[in-house]
Design a protein around this motif. Structure first.
Motif, PDB file in Angstrom:
ATOM      1  N   ILE A 261       0.699  -1.533  -0.482  1.00 51.98           N
ATOM      2  CA  ILE A 261       0.000  -0.023   0.200  1.00 51.98           C
ATOM      3  C   ILE A 261       1.115   0.948  -0.425  1.00 51.98           C
ATOM      4  CG2 ILE A 261      -1.901   1.383   1.122  1.00 51.98           C
ATOM      5  CD1 ILE A 261      -2.600  -1.195   2.153  1.00 51.98           C
ATOM      6  N   GLU A 262       1.136   1.609  -0.928  1.00 50.71           N
ATOM      7  CA  GLU A 262       1.479   3.314  -1.235  1.00 50.71           C
ATOM      8  C   GLU A 262       3.163   3.304  -1.334  1.00 50.71           C
ATOM      9  OE1 GLU A 262      -0.114   6.734   0.718  1.00 50.71           O
ATOM     10  OE2 GLU A 262      -1.256   6.890  -0.852  1.00 50.71           O
ATOM     11  N   GLY A 263       3.907   1.584  -0.906  1.00 52.35           N
ATOM     12  CA  GLY A 263       5.042   1.315  -1.435  1.00 52.35           C
ATOM     13  C   GLY A 263       5.604   1.206   0.327  1.00 52.35           C
ATOM     14  N   CYS A 264       4.921   0.705   0.764  1.00 50.99           N
ATOM     15  CA  CYS A 264       5.134   0.222   1.972  1.00 50.99           C
ATOM     16  C   CYS A 264       4.421  -1.678   1.968  1.00 50.99           C
ATOM     17  CB  CYS A 264       4.640   0.731   3.376  1.00 50.99           C
ATOM     18  SG  CYS A 264       5.662   2.392   3.007  1.00 50.99           S
ATOM     19  N   GLU A 265       5.448  -2.449   2.643  1.00 52.13           N
ATOM     20  CA  GLU A 265       4.526  -3.471   2.320  1.00 52.13           C
ATOM     21  C   GLU A 265       3.986  -4.442   3.661  1.00 52.13           C
ATOM     22  OE1 GLU A 265       6.057  -8.138   2.337  1.00 52.13           O
ATOM     23  OE2 GLU A 265       7.405  -6.860   2.687  1.00 52.13           O
ATOM     24  N   VAL A 266       2.572  -4.238   3.911  1.00 46.59           N
ATOM     25  CA  VAL A 266       2.202  -3.755   5.611  1.00 46.59           C
ATOM     26  C   VAL A 266       1.490  -5.577   5.997  1.00 46.59           C
ATOM     27  CG1 VAL A 266       0.466  -2.175   4.116  1.00 46.59           C
ATOM     28  CG2 VAL A 266      -0.560  -4.503   4.051  1.00 46.59           C
ATOM     29  N   ILE A 267       1.419  -5.179   7.600  1.00 41.51           N
ATOM     30  CA  ILE A 267       1.155  -6.599   7.712  1.00 41.51           C
ATOM     31  C   ILE A 267      -0.317  -6.683   8.414  1.00 41.51           C
ATOM     32  CG2 ILE A 267       3.897  -6.714   8.718  1.00 41.51           C
ATOM     33  CD1 ILE A 267       3.015  -6.227  11.330  1.00 41.51           C
ATOM     34  N   VAL A 268      -0.869  -7.772   8.595  1.00 43.39           N
ATOM     35  CA  VAL A 268      -2.144  -7.280   8.883  1.00 43.39           C
ATOM     36  C   VAL A 268      -2.227  -8.357   9.356  1.00 43.39           C
ATOM     37  CG1 VAL A 268      -4.401  -8.324   8.305  1.00 43.39           C
ATOM     38  CG2 VAL A 268      -2.673  -7.097   6.468  1.00 43.39           C
ATOM     39  N   ASP A 269      -2.701  -8.423  10.795  1.00 40.95           N
ATOM     40  CA  ASP A 269      -3.333  -9.295  11.926  1.00 40.95           C
ATOM     41  C   ASP A 269      -4.484  -8.669  12.825  1.00 40.95           C
ATOM     42  OD1 ASP A 269      -2.575 -11.705  13.974  1.00 40.95           O
ATOM     43  OD2 ASP A 269      -0.795  -9.952  14.982  1.00 40.95           O
ATOM     44  N   TYR A 270      -4.963  -9.803  13.764  1.00 42.86           N
ATOM     45  CA  TYR A 270      -6.448  -9.729  14.717  1.00 42.86           C
ATOM     46  C   TYR A 270      -6.145  -8.758  15.418  1.00 42.86           C
ATOM     47  CZ  TYR A 270      -7.085 -14.026  12.672  1.00 42.86           C
ATOM     48  OH  TYR A 270      -7.424 -15.549  11.316  1.00 42.86           O
ATOM     49  N   ASN A 271      -7.046  -7.781  15.804  1.00 43.96           N
ATOM     50  CA  ASN A 271      -7.444  -7.046  16.386  1.00 43.96           C
ATOM     51  C   ASN A 271      -7.545  -7.804  18.359  1.00 43.96           C
ATOM     52  OD1 ASN A 271      -7.828  -4.858  18.542  1.00 43.96           O
ATOM     53  ND2 ASN A 271      -9.854  -4.763  17.469  1.00 43.96           N
ATOM     54  N   ARG A 272      -5.585  -8.239  18.444  1.00 39.91           N
ATOM     55  CA  ARG A 272      -5.726  -8.881  19.625  1.00 39.91           C
ATOM     56  C   ARG A 272      -6.079  -7.760  21.281  1.00 39.91           C
ATOM     57  NH1 ARG A 272      -2.256 -12.491  18.780  1.00 39.91           N
ATOM     58  NH2 ARG A 272      -1.797 -13.149  16.805  1.00 39.91           N
ATOM     59  N   GLN A 273      -6.698  -6.594  21.131  1.00 37.72           N
ATOM     60  CA  GLN A 273      -6.717  -5.749  22.241  1.00 37.72           C
ATOM     61  C   GLN A 273      -7.818  -6.215  22.805  1.00 37.72           C
ATOM     62  OE1 GLN A 273      -5.962  -1.273  20.945  1.00 37.72           O
ATOM     63  NE2 GLN A 273      -7.463  -1.129  23.136  1.00 37.72           N
ATOM     64  N   GLN A 274      -8.648  -6.750  22.634  1.00 33.95           N
ATOM     65  CA  GLN A 274      -9.967  -6.982  22.425  1.00 33.95           C
ATOM     66  C   GLN A 274     -10.269  -8.512  22.776  1.00 33.95           C
ATOM     67  OE1 GLN A 274     -13.213  -5.018  20.749  1.00 33.95           O
ATOM     68  NE2 GLN A 274     -13.093  -3.475  22.650  1.00 33.95           N
TER      69      GLN A 274
END
Length: 193
Positions: free
Chosen positions: A135-148
């Motif tokens: 996304i816009e030249g950056c390799e993103v990481i995706v993970d679950y919303n662990r906070q809750q």
């Protein structure tokens, strides 16, 4: 806790650790027992004193989303805006809510966001397909919303979290990018003389 997590009956089955413990998040195999980093020490103090409650956090309440349909997206460019992120994440499903986290004083992007989808199925698709996308030249990481969803969770701003490096430069473990590894030795096989 609601069922329907990926591959099992509850949300914890999707995590690489069943609950969060600040010291173990810094350990490659989850066996460390002493804090060895200032951030871990802060997270441990916060955890043991009960100073952080993810359900009482006003920042989480503002999001108002379903944690079972929400993903964390990290490593975003500082120039990524909500419209660009919405367009990129809409490829995987209908985005219900998107919250790009910004610095409270400067308003600059902090490099991460929370994306809520209409259904768990769309969230799981994004979890699998958007991870390591560009996304816009950056390799993103995706993970679950662990906070809750993850018991004992302490956010990165308080010295906790998973992924990345600690203040000392040591890697963190227990998440999608760096899951715990099998112990380097069997604790029960140690013989002390």
């Amino acid at each position: 806790m609601r069922g329907g997590g990926v591959g099992g009956n509850n949300a914890n089955c999707v995590f690489y650790a069943k609950s969060y413990h600040p010291i173990q998040a810094g350990s490659i195999d989850g066996t460390d027992i002493l804090p060895h980093d200032n951030a871990i020490y802060r997270a441990l103090l916060c955890s043991s004193a009960g100073l952080y409650d993810p359900f009482g956090d006003p920042k989480v309440k503002d999001n108002g989303g379903d944690p079972y349909c929400t993903l964390f997206v990290g490593h975003l460019s500082q120039f990524t805006n909500q419209e660009t992120l919405h367009k990129a994440m809409s490829k995987y499903g209908r985005v219900k809510n998107l919250r790009l986290i910004r610095h409270i004083v400067t308003g600059a992007s902090r490099g991460y966001a929370f994306v809520e989808y209409e259904t768990e199925r769309e969230m799981r698709r994004a979890y699998e397909d958007a991870h390591h996308s560009i996304i816009e030249g950056c390799e993103v990481i995706v993970d679950y919303n662990r906070q809750q969803l993850m018991p004992g969770w302490i956010p990165r701003r308080l010295g906790g979290g998973l992924g990345g490096k600690k203040e000392s430069g040591q890697l963190r473990f227990g998440g999608r990018e760096r899951p715990f590894r099998a112990p380097l030795y069997e604790p029960s096989s140690l013989v002390f003389s």
